[in-house]
Design an enzyme around this catalytic site. Structure first.
Site, PDB file in Angstrom:
ATOM      1  N   ASP A 299      47.714  27.940  55.642  1.00 11.46           N
ATOM      2  CA  ASP A 299      46.747  26.970  55.265  1.00 11.46           C
ATOM      3  C   ASP A 299      46.814  26.408  53.801  1.00 11.46           C
ATOM      4  OD1 ASP A 299      46.238  29.979  54.600  1.00 11.46           O
ATOM      5  OD2 ASP A 299      44.151  29.271  54.480  1.00 11.46           O
TER       6      ASP A 299
ATOM      7  N   GLU B  44      44.686  31.989  55.493  1.00 14.17           N
ATOM      8  CA  GLU B  44      44.570  33.113  54.367  1.00 14.17           C
ATOM      9  C   GLU B  44      43.391  33.128  53.375  1.00 14.17           C
ATOM     10  OE1 GLU B  44      44.790  34.955  50.810  1.00 14.17           O
ATOM     11  OE2 GLU B  44      45.485  32.877  51.006  1.00 14.17           O
ATOM     12  N   GLU B  45      42.882  31.837  53.536  1.00 14.13           N
ATOM     13  CA  GLU B  45      42.006  31.403  52.285  1.00 14.13           C
ATOM     14  C   GLU B  45      40.440  31.853  52.889  1.00 14.13           C
ATOM     15  OE1 GLU B  45      42.522  30.689  49.529  1.00 14.13           O
ATOM     16  OE2 GLU B  45      44.667  29.870  49.556  1.00 14.13           O
TER      17      GLU B  45
ATOM     18  N   ARG C 207      52.595  45.997  41.705  1.00 12.56           N
ATOM     19  CA  ARG C 207      52.356  47.160  41.374  1.00 12.56           C
ATOM     20  C   ARG C 207      52.181  48.099  42.463  1.00 12.56           C
ATOM     21  NH1 ARG C 207      48.888  48.196  37.644  1.00 12.56           N
ATOM     22  NH2 ARG C 207      47.943  50.286  38.379  1.00 12.56           N
TER      23      ARG C 207
ATOM     24  N   HIS D 102      44.435  27.412  43.111  1.00 10.42           N
ATOM     25  CA  HIS D 102      43.349  26.573  43.511  1.00 10.42           C
ATOM     26  C   HIS D 102      42.932  25.353  42.652  1.00 10.42           C
ATOM     27  CE1 HIS D 102      41.807  29.805  46.357  1.00 10.42           C
ATOM     28  NE2 HIS D 102      43.181  29.698  46.587  1.00 10.42           N
TER      29      HIS D 102
END
Length: 434
Positions: free
Chosen positions: A104, A170-171, A215, A405
């Site tokens: 998206d 995903e947003e 990580r 963004h």
């Protein structure tokens, strides 16, 4: 007889092991990645020019599905509305691994100046808005399509199965949708038949081009949306004492949220960000309105600490509103869970990523980041690792390059081959594990 059976069993096990695919050498992967790179660049630019908002990625999904079918993969479409799942079976049976990319775009007016910049529009919250791939998902789709082509070309050398997951939204779930893309794809069987043992994903971010970092355990924050509605009593702006001033209440609520975060959470043990980002109130300069709506985001790395902060915030905001004679409604909705990289897989992955990126280019112990990713929901279903690719423009300090963004976000296309290669080697080396 027993000894003969044992010897026969051992012989069968050794024979089974010998039929497993031998490790594909990195040079072969390099050659295949270089051959597909021009197509990856073309795909990226095409997706960039044709961005689509969450659950509206119909064109992107069609391009992806057509490509996967052309490679001979089993393809399922409409998984989680617009999601695509492709399955590549190797020449011999073996383990199952999944690779994921998101699709998206965002309601952002692009300001990159690229020759292939977006001029597209879409509908968001009932309004026509500009749309742009201001987060790099165009890069992610192109990289995973390239990886699918490379791996399909090595099918005869593969023992096992690779599942390619192209995820919408995903947003965050659009208004009115109960689930975002990852959660909905899981609910609709994206990780079933076959069920992967592990899943891997990546994201382009500001960073030195060619670098890879992640990580173990908590890597990207859990993200909650916070909504606050304040109700007072409308009055003339010249007579505030004759009403209940929700503008003053809103100011105190924002200050309370900031103070609670700074003064009740130990920043040395768990990073926490609580931001009020929108305030909507009033229609005229001389009228104090009867309501105000605030919204914001909470980013945390510890569930118990998050729950305690939410409880304190709700109590404090109720008290602030009551002190003015107003009332408050407080709501919290999770957008993404904590991205928790499986410790064992994280340790295993470091040399694989080094094989892809080269010595000195992989940091498997980077600090946590307060941005969020709904890849986390896949990790709740099966073990997984999510990592970042540095993709700042050439000659630009990563600390100064436009962030995800931003209207100016423009990831470096030179990292596209690396993204393809990390996907390919991650899948191959996982399937080759004994």
């Amino acid at each position: 007889m027993r000894r003969l059976f044992a010897v026969s069993t051992l012989a069968l096990l050794l024979a089974a092991g010998s039929t497993q695919a031998q490790a594909v050498d990195a040079a072969s992967v390099d050659d295949a990645v270089q051959r597909v790179t021009p197509r990856v660049v073309d795909w990226r630019r095409d997706f960039h020019q044709h961005p689509e908002l969450g659950f509206a990625e119909t064109r992107s999904a069609a391009v992806i599905a057509d490509h996967l079918r052309s490679l001979g993969l089993e393809v399922r479409t409409g998984v989680g509305k617009t999601g695509v799942v492709g399955v590549l079976h190797g020449a011999r049976p073996g383990r199952v691994v999944a690779l994921r990319a998101d699709m998206d775009a965002l309601p952002v007016q692009e300001a990159t100046g690229l020759a292939f910049a977006s001029t597209a529009t879409g509908t968001y919250m009932g309004n026509t808005v500009p749309v742009a791939h201001a987060c790099g998902h165009d890069m992610h789709m192109a990289m995973l399509m390239g990886a699918a082509e490379v791996l399909a070309g090595m099918k005869d050398q593969i023992a096992g199965t690779v599942v390619f997951v192209f995820q919408p939204t995903e947003e965050g779930a659009p208004p009115g949708e109960p689930k975002g893309g990852a959660a909905l794809m899981i609910a609709e069987g994206a990780l079933n038949d076959p069920k992967p043992e592990a899943i891997f994903g990546l994201h382009v971010v500001p960073g030195r081009p060619g670098s890879v970092f992640y990580r173990p355990e908590g890597f990207m924050a859990a993200s909650d949306r916070v909504d606050i509605v304040l109700r007072g009593k409308q009055t003339h702006g010249a007579w505030p004492w004759r009403g209940v001033d929700v503008i003053a209440v809103a100011g105190q609520v924002i200050e309370t949220v900031n103070t609670l975060t700074a003064r009740t959470v130990d920043p040395t043990t768990t990073p926490t960000v609580f931001t009020i980002a929108t305030v909507d109130a009033g229609v005229r300069y001389n009228i104090i309105p009867d309501s105000a709506t605030l919204s914001g985001t909470l980013r945390t790395f510890d569930v118990a600490q998050r729950d305690a902060l939410v409880a304190r915030a709700e109590t404090a905001i109720d008290h602030v509103a009551a002190a003015y004679g107003a009332t408050a409604e407080f709501g919290v909705r999770q957008n993404a869970a904590l991205v928790f990289n499986d410790p064992g897989l994280s340790a295993w992955l470091a040399p694989v990523l080094t094989e892809a990126a080269g010595a000195g280019n992989v940091n498997p112990a980077t600090p946590p980041t307060t941005v969020a990713e709904d890849f986390s929901y896949f990790q709740q279903a099966i073990p997984g690792v999510f990592y970042h690719l540095g993709a700042s423009p050439d000659g630009v300090d990563p600390a100064q390059s436009a962030p995800n963004h931003s209207p100016e976000f423009s990831p470096n296309e030179k990292v596209l081959p690396l993204g393809v290669k990390t996907h390919v080697l991650t899948a191959l080396r996982f399937l080759e594990r004994r």
